[in-house]
Design a protein around this motif. Structure first.
Motif, PDB file in Angstrom:
ATOM      1  N   THR A   1     -14.408  -0.618  -4.261  1.00  0.00           N
ATOM      2  CA  THR A   1     -13.459   0.058  -3.377  1.00  0.00           C
ATOM      3  C   THR A   1     -12.726  -0.979  -2.519  1.00  0.00           C
ATOM      4  O   THR A   1     -13.075  -2.166  -2.512  1.00  0.00           O
ATOM      5  N   LEU A   2     -11.741  -0.496  -1.773  1.00  0.00           N
ATOM      6  CA  LEU A   2     -11.013  -1.399  -0.875  1.00  0.00           C
ATOM      7  C   LEU A   2     -11.965  -2.016   0.147  1.00  0.00           C
ATOM      8  O   LEU A   2     -11.879  -3.222   0.442  1.00  0.00           O
ATOM      9  N   ALA A   3     -12.887  -1.224   0.652  1.00  0.00           N
ATOM     10  CA  ALA A   3     -13.839  -1.758   1.639  1.00  0.00           C
ATOM     11  C   ALA A   3     -14.665  -2.884   1.023  1.00  0.00           C
ATOM     12  O   ALA A   3     -14.913  -3.915   1.660  1.00  0.00           O
TER      13      ALA A   3
ATOM     14  N   GLN B   1      -8.227   9.455  -6.352  1.00  0.00           N
ATOM     15  CA  GLN B   1      -6.787   9.191  -6.424  1.00  0.00           C
ATOM     16  C   GLN B   1      -6.291   9.028  -7.853  1.00  0.00           C
ATOM     17  O   GLN B   1      -5.136   9.280  -8.164  1.00  0.00           O
TER      18      GLN B   1
ATOM     19  N   PRO C   1       7.511   8.046   2.120  1.00  0.00           N
ATOM     20  CA  PRO C   1       6.823   7.617   3.347  1.00  0.00           C
ATOM     21  C   PRO C   1       7.146   6.158   3.656  1.00  0.00           C
ATOM     22  O   PRO C   1       7.073   5.303   2.787  1.00  0.00           O
TER      23      PRO C   1
ATOM     24  N   THR D   1      -3.153   3.295   3.223  1.00  0.00           N
ATOM     25  CA  THR D   1      -4.414   4.022   3.082  1.00  0.00           C
ATOM     26  C   THR D   1      -5.187   3.480   1.875  1.00  0.00           C
ATOM     27  O   THR D   1      -4.646   2.747   1.041  1.00  0.00           O
ATOM     28  N   ASP D   2      -6.451   3.872   1.782  1.00  0.00           N
ATOM     29  CA  ASP D   2      -7.246   3.489   0.616  1.00  0.00           C
ATOM     30  C   ASP D   2      -6.558   3.944  -0.665  1.00  0.00           C
ATOM     31  O   ASP D   2      -6.578   3.248  -1.679  1.00  0.00           O
ATOM     32  N   GLU D   3      -5.957   5.117  -0.633  1.00  0.00           N
ATOM     33  CA  GLU D   3      -5.284   5.649  -1.801  1.00  0.00           C
ATOM     34  C   GLU D   3      -4.083   4.785  -2.186  1.00  0.00           C
ATOM     35  O   GLU D   3      -3.872   4.468  -3.351  1.00  0.00           O
ATOM     36  N   ASP D   4      -3.277   4.415  -1.179  1.00  0.00           N
ATOM     37  CA  ASP D   4      -2.120   3.560  -1.446  1.00  0.00           C
ATOM     38  C   ASP D   4      -2.554   2.280  -2.174  1.00  0.00           C
ATOM     39  O   ASP D   4      -1.882   1.827  -3.103  1.00  0.00           O
TER      40      ASP D   4
ATOM     41  N   LYS E   1      -5.029  -3.397  -3.789  1.00  0.00           N
ATOM     42  CA  LYS E   1      -6.444  -3.805  -3.818  1.00  0.00           C
ATOM     43  C   LYS E   1      -6.647  -4.933  -4.811  1.00  0.00           C
ATOM     44  O   LYS E   1      -7.393  -5.880  -4.549  1.00  0.00           O
TER      45      LYS E   1
ATOM     46  N   GLN F   1      -4.913   1.699  -4.094  1.00  0.00           N
ATOM     47  CA  GLN F   1      -5.572   1.892  -5.380  1.00  0.00           C
ATOM     48  C   GLN F   1      -4.575   1.935  -6.544  1.00  0.00           C
ATOM     49  O   GLN F   1      -4.909   1.623  -7.676  1.00  0.00           O
ATOM     50  N   VAL F   2      -3.349   2.341  -6.276  1.00  0.00           N
ATOM     51  CA  VAL F   2      -2.471   2.816  -7.344  1.00  0.00           C
ATOM     52  C   VAL F   2      -1.666   1.701  -8.001  1.00  0.00           C
ATOM     53  O   VAL F   2      -1.180   0.788  -7.337  1.00  0.00           O
TER      54      VAL F   2
ATOM     55  N   GLU G   1     -10.817   6.323  -3.459  1.00  0.00           N
ATOM     56  CA  GLU G   1     -10.154   5.689  -4.594  1.00  0.00           C
ATOM     57  C   GLU G   1     -10.424   6.476  -5.882  1.00  0.00           C
ATOM     58  O   GLU G   1      -9.516   6.694  -6.680  1.00  0.00           O
TER      59      GLU G   1
ATOM     60  N   THR H   1       0.214   9.028  -3.370  1.00  0.00           N
ATOM     61  CA  THR H   1      -0.880   8.609  -2.483  1.00  0.00           C
ATOM     62  C   THR H   1      -0.897   9.430  -1.201  1.00  0.00           C
ATOM     63  O   THR H   1      -1.894   9.431  -0.489  1.00  0.00           O
TER      64      THR H   1
END
Lengths: 432, 432, 432, 432
Positions: free
Chosen positions: C109-111, D42, C170, C37-40, C53, C42-43, D39, D106
């Protein structure tokens, strides 16, 4: 540190001359160091503590810097490097040697520091003889003597910390047992509250005080009760046995973090030997006596115990009002440094009329932060750095301890330490 | 630490009895402590260093624990608490006192430690007299004496560190200047490489060695050149003046972090006074001499200098092969501890034929990690903890320094420190 | 990072054009990020690891900065702020964003990073089409692709670390079990030693290599034996059950400190559930399979295990000679990233003739420090910062892992990490 | 957190139903997160701050855990793992996910957290509709809404901190300038002191309050004066230009250590650009406006400024008495979160009669430690952990800020932070 009176004073000064008092205080410092080796006097065991040698030099530096330099004609420093080496925290005096490195300074040696003391004593004697009626000089000397008395207490708590690192727990003094066991049940003494006056009162507290005890001011108190004696070791063991160190609901959030960070489970200096508790003291490693006031508690431990006991710590105002209600002020009959116990003694019955052990034995944590009184003004100049700049994240303790010189404390006296400090003789008295 | 020979030895032992050698080494330790006060001997200035008093006791503990306890009939410990207090890192011997707290142990005092030394010396003398032909005893005594010699060097580097904290830089010794200035241009000495044998060689290195110098083994070397002398202070100042401490491209990544973390800009102990550099030495605060080998460098600084100079550090194999090619091995004519300089001396011309100052003056960083030789096996038992367990994140230094006892080092000797260590007399010699 | 050949290459390049290879490597990076995910993405879970990212952007920055900026006419940066944000450690390129703060950069952002990738890919495609016979361009592109492959492995090990913080573990992939259990007894393969040639050999290792694999040089080896397969989980559990994590004599001194500081008792990612061990993997939380190579070991653990087993770690030279003796080099048939297991698989019998799993599955710690080969010279310019400046306090690992792209490693390939690093797929193979 | 009234309330509740208020507060949280990417939501930028996603989930967890679990028949947790993941510090609820690792979680994603919110909102709506006359439910819902409002403020201050790490200072909002410059000279408003009542007063402060505002009690005040407005940026720049950050005599001892440790020379978020100061805001990087209240000050800075200005910080009692003397309480006309400025606005003249900007704009540091009021009793159960356990080493701030929801604060409201906290919108108002 206000010195309003032309006759410098304090309790022990009432019947002696300032000159005699000067000699007596200075001699006490040397006698406190007498049982120690040169090596003992050299060591600094943590940044918060100082070597004995440093204490002996620093209090001398105070007289040299704040008095001789100003009042002595033709003043010359005993050794100019001492100005930096033995300045504790006075920014106004210039550069200071870093506090955590005090134990690394091997030169001057202890012998040289004793020569420094002798030299300053001689010059101070000459000055006191020549200007016996100089009120300003007398005020500063009185301040310097109270300053030295504070370091006499620190000298003992700091060397106790040093000796605790030695697995053989060498005793500093050899006078044990130091008090007969005489258990006293805890009683409560009620006060009705209302408008009260707090802060230094020359008529009952002696002429001298530090600036942080001023100005005397009015406050409003709700009714309260205060315990007849400090919390004892057996009471604190009951707290421990009830899981006191394992129950977060009894602790301040910051206190709980402190417990967990070091896996704490007993007061400082306690060691479990089989089923019993022993403790490192200035008399060596000894059994825990159940009826002696518990000491070497942090604020966190004192606060948690009070919560567990269904009570609370007194405010410093409550403590002061209770102390003023005693039939006699602090005296040499209390367990102060002159008694030579260097440890609290078991609580004894003195009649039901009033609390015991308010003075001496253990400093008592209050729930009051160390803050300025309304209208507080620090002294001008470098001596103004004595108190005010430490008014942050510290709590007030009251009453003096077994390591405090008699005549040094009074009802209005405010000691202060951060909430995690344990190496002072710090205990607690409950309020509710 | 293999002791293969029935005749215990090493260079200085060839013409003296082991008993005489024992007396000489033991006396040197006491004479190194002689200029120091009780206070000096008490202090530990950082976790990596130890108090003089501790060194004097620990080397004695080694003889008591590894020799008397085994060979003396009716052995009784001088003081059972010393077994823990003066154990450095031998897990096999049991509990140890925490290293960073060595300076907090005030008891035993220095005087008591000297009595401990005298007692062990007397019992060792009796043992050596009674069993003068016991080869196993002789081997262990030889090991103990080399161990004590290592601590003689550490005693000096550690007390130098202690004295550096005193703003007045009190001198440990008073013998200055310690050498005539005699500048020598840097030349290169070529070696053709090929198959070589490295590691301890009893025929040229003396009978004794530590286990980390074994086994002697074969290695392949590509041709290389080595510098005629160590890098000097003026050469290092040229590096500094060329922005050496401000140019990341000259440094290892970890070295650059090290420079920036402490804002470093000169070797340890250097101080800028106006336009000049001075340095703290065991002779007090002195001017930097341009022709003296630079010392108190970390591996990071030595490596960065070499890169700036368009050269590199030698490998330990290259260094050893170059040292073996010298016409004479290490000797008392080199600048070792016996000379009493306690500081490197300026490089002097000894003819063009071969490098100078390979032995004594400064330890020379090599680019070799401290790793086991092929087939290396530590000694069995607690003495096997001497070397092997430190083979991680350390670099090898070769050749001894002005604080090394003559007769202690040899061509195969491997000293080792982490790359950020500076408090030894550590410099460098270039290779390419 | 020497690129000697006019035809850029490496194993997977032999039968494809560079352009095709570029497309394939770039697509693989995106497909590795696809399950996240985008969240994954980012971290950042620790300073040593980077966000997904960031990896996707940084490898793109490498092509933009080192290739497009130089070869593209009318070059304009996609976004000038990326020059600082996505520079990893190239001091020669200028300022860099602080490494531990990579996870705090939410913009782009990832995008946006994916648009950055698409833009650079398009321009790179145009460049590759227009200058297909430019050898210098080809060399740099090849370098950039190998660089991206290294980050593909890090992307997986870093996101594995991120996901380990989630109590529900996960899964990143869902393909379990990933291999049939087929226990193989450990055998030893002997090598006779002698003079050998080590370092990159274009004839067998492919045309491409990093600069740290050069120059090819001669070394002398004593005879040795190497194990037929990596140490397995059940063997490591036997070490644990034998008190491996509680016996200081098995550990390097620094390793023992490391064990005690964090109370370690099992490899990273292992959790005890009742009587069994489970482990966090990229396939979620799974049971420990006894026959799978143990992984996520630090050097300290690998070294301690080898000592316990009465063996040792191989040197990197021994490992390389053993790998060159295999009948086939690394190939897509090994457990590399393309297989999609993302975890080592149980060791399987491939005949007795030679060791198995030298390539893929787990990186194998060697006892060799990461040092320059004799005559090593880093590339000039900023790309020269790739390898040499990290040659301090790191150990070499060999052979690639289940997270390494096939075609990326070879017999001469040198990976390196500090001795306490655990988050790579790092195991060991014994030698003696 | 006492909830004495059967009609749940607080200022904004007076004219709306609790149900309407619930919807409004919950919607505001989502709208505050609306400008942010997945992001952004997060990231956790320091242990003291939390990710936006965590705030959105935690306030929902509060309703689910303290209300639905108790009042909803057939309660089932939305996701049982959330009980641990989104518990902030309630020991009474059981295990909690470690605070510094909130940014590493995440999963659940932001989208999943929004579904969690929607689910809980739906169930809460049903509950509120079904039990609209349940006073106990109403009290807990009111508490939950005030709790959510506190997190709305933290959401903004925390995301401001996150965005400050991005070199391009991406704006959260785009509404600039946010206020007209209208300089107002500082005046003093006198109060005569005497016996006063402090603490929550339902008749003027609204029905709701937290437990730390109780019990209402009597205190004695000496006469004082309070400034007409907060200290402005140009006044603070005068302090800086006068060497404020370089003069130890202006600082608390602990504050001076804090200044030196990080070489501080301006408030948090300030950057010097040539001769001018700019500051990171939620509106991006903007010029410092001279007439805007200075903010992001630590207690140390506020205290030092006051000393430099020859004044002092008010006590919290003084502040409260001054606030009660205003002709109107806090209202939506003040600069609260609903205005959308997300930054203090320049002080404007509202007539001479009374101080301005007591509410909104910036929290005002007082010299009062965060201590229990006489007779304070925390609520029983886990919600009792809300306030009391933090009463150590924190100072009280009063009045709310531009990030506080209107209707959340009142004259008796006590906010609190440690003296080194800067990331809140914290400024000061002088007293003397």
């Amino acid at each position: 540190m206000t010195m309003p009176s032309p006759q410098p004073g304090g309790v022990p000064l009432q019947h002696t001359s300032l000159h005699q008092h000067f000699d007596r205080v200075r001699r006490l410092s040397l006698s406190l160091a007498a049982p120690l080796t040169d090596e003992d006097c050299q060591v600094q065991s943590m940044p918060d503590a100082s070597p004995t040698k440093w204490h002996l030099a620093h209090v001398t530096w105070f007289f040299e810097t704040f008095i001789l330099e100003r009042f002595e004609s033709g003043f010359r420093a005993f050794d100019p490097t001492f100005r930096v080496l033995f300045n504790s925290y006075y920014q106004g005096i210039g550069e200071r040697h870093p506090r955590p490195q005090r134990g690394l300074i091997t030169s001057p040696t202890l012998a040289q520091v004793k020569r420094y003391r002798a030299d300053v004593d001689e010059r101070m004697s000459a000055l006191l003889a020549a200007r016996s009626d100089d009120a300003e000089l007398a005020s500063l000397v009185t301040l310097g003597l109270h300053h030295e008395q504070q370091h006499q207490e620190l000298l003992l708590t700091d060397i106790k910390h040093v000796l605790s690192f030695n697995p053989s727990h060498p005793p500093y003094a050899r006078r044990w047992p130091i008090g007969a066991v005489n258990p006293q049940a805890l009683r409560w003494h009620a006060h009705e509250g209302g408008l009260v006056d707090v802060g230094h009162d020359g008529s009952t507290d002696g002429a001298f005080c530090f600036d942080n005890e001023t100005p005397r001011h009015r406050a409003f108190l709700v009714p309260f009760e205060i315990a007849s004696r400090p919390v004892s070791n057996d009471e604190f063991i009951a707290f421990m046995d009830d899981g006191g160190y394992r129950r977060p609901e009894l602790w301040l959030s910051m206190g709980w973090d402190w417990v967990q960070a070091a896996q704490r489970e007993a007061p400082m200096y306690w060691q479990r030997h089989g089923d019993c508790w022993m403790t490192h003291t200035l008399q060596g490693l000894v059994d825990i006596d159940p009826h002696t006031p518990v000491c070497h508690l942090s604020y966190f431990e004192a606060d948690a115990y009070a919560r567990w006991a269904g009570a609370r710590l007194p405010t410093e105002t409550e403590w002061e009002i209770a102390a003023r209600a005693l039939s006699r002020p602090a005296s040499v009959h209390d367990n102060f440094i002159e008694r030579g116990a260097f440890h609290p003694v078991p609580s004894a019955v003195h009649g039901d009329a009033q609390p015991v052990q308010m003075f001496g034995d253990v400093w008592e944590w209050t729930q009051s932060n160390y803050n300025p009184y309304p209208g507080y003004v620090p002294l001008p100049g470098a001596v103004g750095e004595y108190n005010g700049k430490f008014m942050c994240n510290q709590f007030v303790l009251r009453g003096g301890s077994c390591a405090t010189p008699a005549g040094h404390v009074r009802a209005s006296y405010r000691n202060f330490f951060p909430p995690d400090a344990q190496w002072q003789f710090s205990g607690l008295r409950l309020a509710r």
